[in-house]
Write an enzyme that holds these catalytic residues in place. Sequence first.
Site, PDB file in Angstrom:
ATOM      1  N   LYS A 129       5.175  48.797 -20.421  1.00  0.00           N
ATOM      2  CA  LYS A 129       6.182  49.809 -20.782  1.00  0.00           C
ATOM      3  C   LYS A 129       7.512  49.072 -20.888  1.00  0.00           C
ATOM      4  O   LYS A 129       8.237  48.923 -19.912  1.00  0.00           O
ATOM      5  CB  LYS A 129       6.239  50.873 -19.680  1.00  0.00           C
ATOM      6  CG  LYS A 129       6.899  52.168 -20.104  1.00  0.00           C
ATOM      7  CD  LYS A 129       7.306  53.010 -18.906  1.00  0.00           C
ATOM      8  CE  LYS A 129       6.153  53.771 -18.321  1.00  0.00           C
ATOM      9  NZ  LYS A 129       6.612  54.676 -17.220  1.00  0.00           N
TER      10      LYS A 129
ATOM     11  N   PHE B  94       5.991  58.783 -18.292  1.00  0.00           N
ATOM     12  CA  PHE B  94       5.177  58.563 -17.091  1.00  0.00           C
ATOM     13  C   PHE B  94       3.724  58.842 -17.426  1.00  0.00           C
ATOM     14  O   PHE B  94       3.366  59.951 -17.817  1.00  0.00           O
ATOM     15  CB  PHE B  94       5.660  59.439 -15.941  1.00  0.00           C
ATOM     16  CG  PHE B  94       5.145  58.951 -14.625  1.00  0.00           C
ATOM     17  CD1 PHE B  94       5.778  57.902 -13.971  1.00  0.00           C
ATOM     18  CD2 PHE B  94       4.014  59.504 -14.056  1.00  0.00           C
ATOM     19  CE1 PHE B  94       5.288  57.410 -12.765  1.00  0.00           C
ATOM     20  CE2 PHE B  94       3.521  59.026 -12.849  1.00  0.00           C
ATOM     21  CZ  PHE B  94       4.161  57.988 -12.203  1.00  0.00           C
ATOM     22  N   VAL B  95       2.887  57.821 -17.312  1.00  0.00           N
ATOM     23  CA  VAL B  95       1.475  57.964 -17.691  1.00  0.00           C
ATOM     24  C   VAL B  95       0.577  57.890 -16.460  1.00  0.00           C
ATOM     25  O   VAL B  95       0.939  57.275 -15.449  1.00  0.00           O
ATOM     26  CB  VAL B  95       1.053  56.903 -18.728  1.00  0.00           C
ATOM     27  CG1 VAL B  95       1.777  57.107 -20.038  1.00  0.00           C
ATOM     28  CG2 VAL B  95       1.297  55.494 -18.209  1.00  0.00           C
TER      29      VAL B  95
ATOM     30  N   ASP C  55      -1.468  56.527 -10.968  1.00  0.00           N
ATOM     31  CA  ASP C  55      -1.366  57.811 -10.266  1.00  0.00           C
ATOM     32  C   ASP C  55       0.002  58.463 -10.421  1.00  0.00           C
ATOM     33  O   ASP C  55       0.976  57.836 -10.823  1.00  0.00           O
ATOM     34  CB  ASP C  55      -1.624  57.605  -8.774  1.00  0.00           C
ATOM     35  CG  ASP C  55      -0.460  56.884  -8.097  1.00  0.00           C
ATOM     36  OD1 ASP C  55      -0.058  55.816  -8.604  1.00  0.00           O
ATOM     37  OD2 ASP C  55       0.061  57.405  -7.103  1.00  0.00           O
TER      38      ASP C  55
ATOM     39  N   ASP D 231       6.705  47.926 -15.632  1.00  0.00           N
ATOM     40  CA  ASP D 231       7.768  48.874 -15.989  1.00  0.00           C
ATOM     41  C   ASP D 231       9.092  48.093 -15.964  1.00  0.00           C
ATOM     42  O   ASP D 231       9.388  47.367 -16.895  1.00  0.00           O
ATOM     43  CB  ASP D 231       7.675  50.002 -14.953  1.00  0.00           C
ATOM     44  CG  ASP D 231       8.614  51.157 -15.196  1.00  0.00           C
ATOM     45  OD1 ASP D 231       9.536  51.016 -15.998  1.00  0.00           O
ATOM     46  OD2 ASP D 231       8.433  52.209 -14.570  1.00  0.00           O
TER      47      ASP D 231
ATOM     48  N   ARG E  78      -5.895  58.988 -10.530  1.00  0.00           N
ATOM     49  CA  ARG E  78      -6.401  57.613 -10.702  1.00  0.00           C
ATOM     50  C   ARG E  78      -7.808  57.611 -11.301  1.00  0.00           C
ATOM     51  O   ARG E  78      -8.222  56.654 -11.946  1.00  0.00           O
ATOM     52  CB  ARG E  78      -6.452  56.884  -9.357  1.00  0.00           C
ATOM     53  CG  ARG E  78      -5.101  56.589  -8.743  1.00  0.00           C
ATOM     54  CD  ARG E  78      -5.267  55.598  -7.602  1.00  0.00           C
ATOM     55  NE  ARG E  78      -4.137  55.562  -6.697  1.00  0.00           N
ATOM     56  CZ  ARG E  78      -3.037  54.835  -6.883  1.00  0.00           C
ATOM     57  NH1 ARG E  78      -2.909  54.093  -7.960  1.00  0.00           N
ATOM     58  NH2 ARG E  78      -2.066  54.847  -5.996  1.00  0.00           N
TER      59      ARG E  78
ATOM     60  N   LYS F 123      -2.929  49.731  -5.524  1.00  0.00           N
ATOM     61  CA  LYS F 123      -4.243  50.235  -5.815  1.00  0.00           C
ATOM     62  C   LYS F 123      -4.464  50.377  -7.309  1.00  0.00           C
ATOM     63  O   LYS F 123      -5.599  50.473  -7.775  1.00  0.00           O
ATOM     64  CB  LYS F 123      -4.402  51.644  -5.205  1.00  0.00           C
ATOM     65  CG  LYS F 123      -4.228  51.711  -3.729  1.00  0.00           C
ATOM     66  CD  LYS F 123      -4.227  53.200  -3.279  1.00  0.00           C
ATOM     67  CE  LYS F 123      -3.844  53.314  -1.840  1.00  0.00           C
ATOM     68  NZ  LYS F 123      -3.563  54.695  -1.429  1.00  0.00           N
ATOM     69  N   GLY F 124      -3.365  50.430  -8.071  1.00  0.00           N
ATOM     70  CA  GLY F 124      -3.417  50.842  -9.476  1.00  0.00           C
ATOM     71  C   GLY F 124      -4.339  50.032 -10.368  1.00  0.00           C
ATOM     72  O   GLY F 124      -4.862  50.539 -11.354  1.00  0.00           O
TER      73      GLY F 124
ATOM     74  N   GLU G 182      -2.568  43.661 -13.180  1.00  0.00           N
ATOM     75  CA  GLU G 182      -1.706  44.805 -12.837  1.00  0.00           C
ATOM     76  C   GLU G 182      -2.072  46.023 -13.681  1.00  0.00           C
ATOM     77  O   GLU G 182      -2.671  45.888 -14.752  1.00  0.00           O
ATOM     78  CB  GLU G 182      -0.243  44.443 -13.131  1.00  0.00           C
ATOM     79  CG  GLU G 182       0.638  44.259 -11.924  1.00  0.00           C
ATOM     80  CD  GLU G 182       0.905  45.538 -11.123  1.00  0.00           C
ATOM     81  OE1 GLU G 182       0.174  46.535 -11.238  1.00  0.00           O
ATOM     82  OE2 GLU G 182       1.868  45.533 -10.351  1.00  0.00           O
ATOM     83  N   ASP G 183      -1.692  47.187 -13.217  1.00  0.00           N
ATOM     84  CA  ASP G 183      -1.915  48.406 -13.990  1.00  0.00           C
ATOM     85  C   ASP G 183      -0.850  48.576 -15.074  1.00  0.00           C
ATOM     86  O   ASP G 183      -1.159  48.843 -16.224  1.00  0.00           O
ATOM     87  CB  ASP G 183      -1.974  49.651 -13.081  1.00  0.00           C
ATOM     88  CG  ASP G 183      -0.781  49.781 -12.140  1.00  0.00           C
ATOM     89  OD1 ASP G 183       0.108  48.905 -12.127  1.00  0.00           O
ATOM     90  OD2 ASP G 183      -0.741  50.788 -11.399  1.00  0.00           O
TER      91      ASP G 183
HETATM   92  P1  IMP Z   1       8.150  47.961 -11.639  1.00  0.00           P
HETATM   93  O1  IMP Z   1       7.631  47.190 -12.836  1.00  0.00           O
HETATM   94  O2  IMP Z   1       8.608  47.092 -10.504  1.00  0.00           O
HETATM   95  O3  IMP Z   1       9.184  48.963 -12.049  1.00  0.00           O
HETATM   96  O4  IMP Z   1       7.000  48.838 -10.982  1.00  0.00           O
HETATM   97  C1  IMP Z   1       5.791  48.951 -11.550  1.00  0.00           C
HETATM   98  C2  IMP Z   1       4.948  49.873 -10.688  1.00  0.00           C
HETATM   99  O5  IMP Z   1       5.447  51.213 -10.753  1.00  0.00           O
HETATM  100  C3  IMP Z   1       3.542  49.917 -11.254  1.00  0.00           C
HETATM  101  O6  IMP Z   1       2.712  48.940 -10.672  1.00  0.00           O
HETATM  102  C4  IMP Z   1       3.118  51.333 -10.954  1.00  0.00           C
HETATM  103  O7  IMP Z   1       2.559  51.400  -9.660  1.00  0.00           O
HETATM  104  C5  IMP Z   1       4.402  52.133 -10.990  1.00  0.00           C
HETATM  105  N1  IMP Z   1       4.605  52.776 -12.316  1.00  0.00           N
HETATM  106  C6  IMP Z   1       5.524  52.460 -13.257  1.00  0.00           C
HETATM  107  N2  IMP Z   1       5.420  53.254 -14.334  1.00  0.00           N
HETATM  108  C7  IMP Z   1       4.379  54.094 -14.079  1.00  0.00           C
HETATM  109  C8  IMP Z   1       3.749  55.159 -14.841  1.00  0.00           C
HETATM  110  O8  IMP Z   1       4.105  55.503 -15.983  1.00  0.00           O
HETATM  111  N3  IMP Z   1       2.710  55.792 -14.236  1.00  0.00           N
HETATM  112  C9  IMP Z   1       2.248  55.458 -12.987  1.00  0.00           C
HETATM  113  N4  IMP Z   1       2.817  54.463 -12.254  1.00  0.00           N
HETATM  114  C10 IMP Z   1       3.861  53.796 -12.796  1.00  0.00           C
HETATM  115 MG    MG Z   2       1.166  48.927  -9.318  1.00  0.00          MG
END
Ligand code: IMP
Ligand code: MG
Length: 191
Positions: free
Chosen positions: A142, A164-165, A171, A114, A177, A54-55, A110-111
């Site tokens: 990030k 964590f943002v 969210d 990470d 959100r 949803k992000g 994407e939002d």
């Molecule tokens: P990754 O890149 O597989 O670790 O996961 C990324 C997902 O984790 C993102 O699409 C977000 O949904 C969530 N996420 C990672 N860091 C944050 C943050 O700082 N705030 C909110 N959601 C986050």
């Molecule tokens: Mg996401």
Amino acid sequence: MSAEPQTAGSAEFSNPNLEVLYSEQKIRDRIVELGRQITADYEGKEPVLVGVLKGSCVFMADLMRQIDLKMTIDFMAVSSYKDGTMSTGDVEILKDLSNPIRGKHVIVVEDIVDTGLTLSRLLEILDSRGAASIRLASFLDKPEPRIKKKLKIDYTGFVVPNKFVVGYGLDAAGRYRNLPFIAVVKNPSAQ
Ligand code: IMP
Ligand code: MG
């Protein structure tokens, strides 16, 4: 509808537990730049923007209104399997695209990226479907926790520190959100 202001206790945008990192204005300005860049890069093409729910919903809505091209949108929802708090990189498709992407120029929206595990797997899945091209637009990058170091983000809104943002679609346990800005939650255990 009542024009009464919110009571201080229930107002979220002025919540004192939030420290603003990127203001609404700063975000707006950056999205105008990203939209111009995408419009120039895809001149003569009809891209399809694929939002990862949803992000990405807020970023998607703002970004597409800055892309001055014929284009379409679609959405996917995925859940990443976690081993404790660490994403394993396995993803389950909860909602798939409504239309095929074979031969299309896809921009995944994407939002935040990470570790990059979820998105790397998602890009592999989309790549196997025969898109003409796939690029990635992530509102936030990030980089510190990145595991998939080779993951290339073609369009980035802002690079954020390893905190964590929340807000602008992102969210914490479903909350925040709706914030029109990006913030850090100062004390995550406070309400
Ligand atoms: P990754 O890149 O597989 O670790 O996961 C990324 C997902 O984790 C993102 O699409 C977000 O949904 C969530 N996420 C990672 N860091 C944050 C943050 O700082 N705030 C909110 N959601 C986050
Ligand atoms: Mg996401």
